[in-house]
Design a protein around this motif. Structure first.
Motif, PDB file in Angstrom:
ATOM      1  N   TRP A 134      21.535  14.237 -52.914  1.00 17.59           N
ATOM      2  CA  TRP A 134      21.541  15.559 -53.540  1.00 17.59           C
ATOM      3  C   TRP A 134      21.404  15.503 -55.062  1.00 17.59           C
ATOM      4  O   TRP A 134      20.884  16.446 -55.669  1.00 17.59           O
ATOM      5  CB  TRP A 134      22.836  16.300 -53.191  1.00 17.59           C
ATOM      6  CG  TRP A 134      23.030  16.551 -51.724  1.00 17.59           C
ATOM      7  CD1 TRP A 134      22.049  16.717 -50.779  1.00 17.59           C
ATOM      8  CD2 TRP A 134      24.275  16.667 -51.034  1.00 17.59           C
ATOM      9  NE1 TRP A 134      22.616  16.916 -49.551  1.00 17.59           N
ATOM     10  CE2 TRP A 134      23.988  16.897 -49.665  1.00 17.59           C
ATOM     11  CE3 TRP A 134      25.616  16.606 -51.420  1.00 17.59           C
ATOM     12  CZ2 TRP A 134      24.975  17.060 -48.699  1.00 17.59           C
ATOM     13  CZ3 TRP A 134      26.600  16.757 -50.465  1.00 17.59           C
ATOM     14  CH2 TRP A 134      26.284  16.985 -49.123  1.00 17.59           C
ATOM     15  N   ARG A 190      19.796  21.591 -49.689  1.00 13.45           N
ATOM     16  CA  ARG A 190      20.638  20.956 -48.672  1.00 13.45           C
ATOM     17  C   ARG A 190      22.107  20.984 -49.096  1.00 13.45           C
ATOM     18  O   ARG A 190      22.992  21.224 -48.270  1.00 13.45           O
ATOM     19  CB  ARG A 190      20.177  19.514 -48.449  1.00 13.45           C
ATOM     20  CG  ARG A 190      18.904  19.399 -47.636  1.00 13.45           C
ATOM     21  CD  ARG A 190      18.598  17.959 -47.274  1.00 13.45           C
ATOM     22  NE  ARG A 190      17.691  17.903 -46.147  1.00 13.45           N
ATOM     23  CZ  ARG A 190      17.395  16.801 -45.472  1.00 13.45           C
ATOM     24  NH1 ARG A 190      17.963  15.658 -45.823  1.00 13.45           N
ATOM     25  NH2 ARG A 190      16.563  16.831 -44.465  1.00 13.45           N
ATOM     26  N   TYR A 230      19.752  22.934 -42.533  1.00  9.91           N
ATOM     27  CA  TYR A 230      19.820  21.740 -43.389  1.00  9.91           C
ATOM     28  C   TYR A 230      18.677  20.786 -43.062  1.00  9.91           C
ATOM     29  O   TYR A 230      18.007  20.241 -43.951  1.00  9.91           O
ATOM     30  CB  TYR A 230      21.168  21.055 -43.171  1.00  9.91           C
ATOM     31  CG  TYR A 230      21.434  19.844 -44.038  1.00  9.91           C
ATOM     32  CD1 TYR A 230      22.276  19.931 -45.141  1.00  9.91           C
ATOM     33  CD2 TYR A 230      20.856  18.607 -43.764  1.00  9.91           C
ATOM     34  CE1 TYR A 230      22.538  18.823 -45.934  1.00  9.91           C
ATOM     35  CE2 TYR A 230      21.107  17.493 -44.540  1.00  9.91           C
ATOM     36  CZ  TYR A 230      21.951  17.614 -45.633  1.00  9.91           C
ATOM     37  OH  TYR A 230      22.199  16.520 -46.411  1.00  9.91           O
ATOM     38  N   ASN A 231      18.430  20.575 -41.786  1.00 13.69           N
ATOM     39  CA  ASN A 231      17.390  19.639 -41.372  1.00 13.69           C
ATOM     40  C   ASN A 231      15.983  20.148 -41.647  1.00 13.69           C
ATOM     41  O   ASN A 231      15.045  19.348 -41.742  1.00 13.69           O
ATOM     42  CB  ASN A 231      17.536  19.340 -39.872  1.00 13.69           C
ATOM     43  CG  ASN A 231      18.718  18.440 -39.582  1.00 13.69           C
ATOM     44  OD1 ASN A 231      19.011  17.537 -40.339  1.00 13.69           O
ATOM     45  ND2 ASN A 231      19.405  18.704 -38.483  1.00 13.69           N
ATOM     46  N   TYR A 271      25.227  22.701 -47.080  1.00 14.52           N
ATOM     47  CA  TYR A 271      26.415  21.932 -46.711  1.00 14.52           C
ATOM     48  C   TYR A 271      27.682  22.605 -47.226  1.00 14.52           C
ATOM     49  O   TYR A 271      28.693  22.668 -46.529  1.00 14.52           O
ATOM     50  CB  TYR A 271      26.308  20.513 -47.271  1.00 14.52           C
ATOM     51  CG  TYR A 271      27.364  19.570 -46.738  1.00 14.52           C
ATOM     52  CD1 TYR A 271      27.227  18.968 -45.489  1.00 14.52           C
ATOM     53  CD2 TYR A 271      28.506  19.282 -47.476  1.00 14.52           C
ATOM     54  CE1 TYR A 271      28.190  18.110 -44.987  1.00 14.52           C
ATOM     55  CE2 TYR A 271      29.477  18.423 -46.981  1.00 14.52           C
ATOM     56  CZ  TYR A 271      29.317  17.838 -45.739  1.00 14.52           C
ATOM     57  OH  TYR A 271      30.285  16.997 -45.250  1.00 14.52           O
TER      58      TYR A 271
END
Length: 431
Positions: free
Chosen positions: A169, A135, A126-127, A139
């Motif tokens: 998002w 992303r 994600y990072n 998640y």
């Protein structure tokens, strides 16, 4: 045990492929293993030279998952750290999204194997990506893994940041539905988080309008109603007027469920007793215990009595409405006070209850505080806390129930429970 040690002599991606392929074919013998190892390394090298990063990612995660049960957590983390870094080489936003899907889908395939580490790998992925929708996809996979791998405690603290995540998002209504439902499913695993679970389930149902295909939400609407009725500490909800829930009223199978919700939100104990007599089998079907329902309805009926404009309730009215013995009246008053549904004084001499506040007023004062708080901050400034804190103290003394404090307690408990993890999402600490 072999450990990956990338050197300047070999590309780290190629080193991972060689490491995983050697382990995968270790039991096949040199004659069978060597050609396969050579083939896989050659395919990887060709992908690197041609810049076919998506193909390389697919090859690497497939090999990594084959040997995952055979290697240590340290080696698996190192392997996936190198694999995830491939997203930085993607040639387009579309490639980033496809690579993220390929990697994250494989990471969650074996949830029972090193689940907390796999969650950390997803957070690291994600990072690494800047693509907002990528992303979101990561998640969502993390939520799936949290449930299937039984590591929900590591993601619960992130739920307080969902609103800011949604802004980042920029996902559509369909994706929001999936998100809210997934979060509700994560929270459902913990019985102490039933209030939060119902909150997100309500958010999910609220995304449906009369123009949508409401059948899709029918089962979850029933689930929300039953969760509300079962929850001994939840006395208010926004379900009744939601189209996704209102559809149940005209459904032959689920009409009794809607009727039950309506009774709990708008009527008194006598209505429930009539419903129970005619629908005992329905209650049993959904695991509802009559005694627990009666207890909750008595408290709600007492709140309804307390809402009367006179502000005084004769003991006899409580006795008749709650269908209890005369000597039990004060016991139920105390229960309502303990549940923070009413604030009152008992005049035993005159056999009346003098109401100061009831549940609806508590909610009103809390709403007023959150509405006026920004105004106080603008007027007096953040540095001058006396005015604001004085108002807060006044509100607390009157209301004594602040839903946001309860929510924060849930979050803090979740944070403490997840102290063993070391993964981080931007703006989210999961320790």
């Amino acid at each position: 045990m072999t450990t990956i040690v990338p050197t300047s002599e070999e590309d780290p991606f190629l080193a991972v492929v060689r490491f995983t392929s050697q382990l995968a074919w270790a039991d096949a013998g040199p004659e069978a293993a060597e050609p396969e190892i050579t083939r896989l390394c050659r395919e990887a090298e060709e992908s690197i030279v041609a810049g076919k990063w998506l193909e390389l990612a697919s090859l690497m995660v497939a090999s990594a998952e084959l040997v995952s049960p055979k290697i240590s957590e340290k080696d698996l983390e190192c392997t996936y750290t190198i694999i995830c870094s491939l997203v930085k080489n993607a040639n387009s936003a579309e490639d980033v999204l496809e690579m993220v899907k390929a990697i994250s889908s494989k990471v969650v395939q074996q949830p029972s194997d090193k689940a907390s580490l796999r969650l950390k790998i997803l957070f690291n992925l994600y990072n690494l990506v800047d693509h907002p929708y990528a992303r979101f996809q990561v998640y969502m996979k993390a939520l799936t893994l949290a449930v299937e791998g039984k590591v929900a405690e590591y993601v619960v603290p992130s739920f307080e940041k969902i609103d800011s995540f949604l802004k980042e998002w920029s996902v559509d209504t369909k994706d929001q539905r999936q998100l809210f439902l997934a979060i509700a499913n994560v929270l459902r695993e913990n019985k102490s988080l039933v209030k939060e679970s119902l909150k997100f389930l309500t958010k999910y149902l609220a995304t449906f309008s009369n123009e949508d295909a409401l059948d899709e939400a029918k089962e979850e609407a029933v689930r929300a109603v039953i969760e509300f009725v079962k929850a001994s500490s939840i006395f208010q909800c926004d379900l009744l007027d939601l189209p996704a829930v209102a559809q149940l009223e005209k459904d032959a199978k689920y009409a009794p469920v809607y009727q039950l919700l309506k009774i709990f939100l708008t009527q008194r104990l006598n209505a429930y007793m009539e419903f129970q007599a005619a629908n005992a089998e329905c209650l049993q079907t959904y695991g509802l215990v009559d005694e627990e329902c009666v207890t909750k309805m008595r408290l709600l009926s007492l709140v309804d009595l307390a809402s009367d404009e006179s502000g005084k309730i004769p003991y006899t009215s409580i006795k008749d409405t709650l269908q209890v013995k005369e000597e039990e009246v004060e016991l139920w008053i105390v229960k309502a006070i303990t549940a923070k549904l009413i604030d009152c004084k008992m005049d035993q001499m005159n056999q009346v209850v003098i109401i100061s506040l009831c549940m609806h007023a508590y909610s009103l004062f809390d709403s007023m505080f959150h509405i006026f708080q920004p105004m106080f901050e603008r007027e007096f400034g953040q540095s001058n806390g006396n005015h604001l804190s004085g108002f807060a103290t006044w509100r607390d003394n009157i209301g004594n129930v602040i839903s946001t404090i309860e929510s924060n307690k849930v979050t803090e408990e979740g944070s403490q429970a997840s102290s063993a993890s070391a993964a981080t999402i931007q703006g989210l600490g999961v320790r």
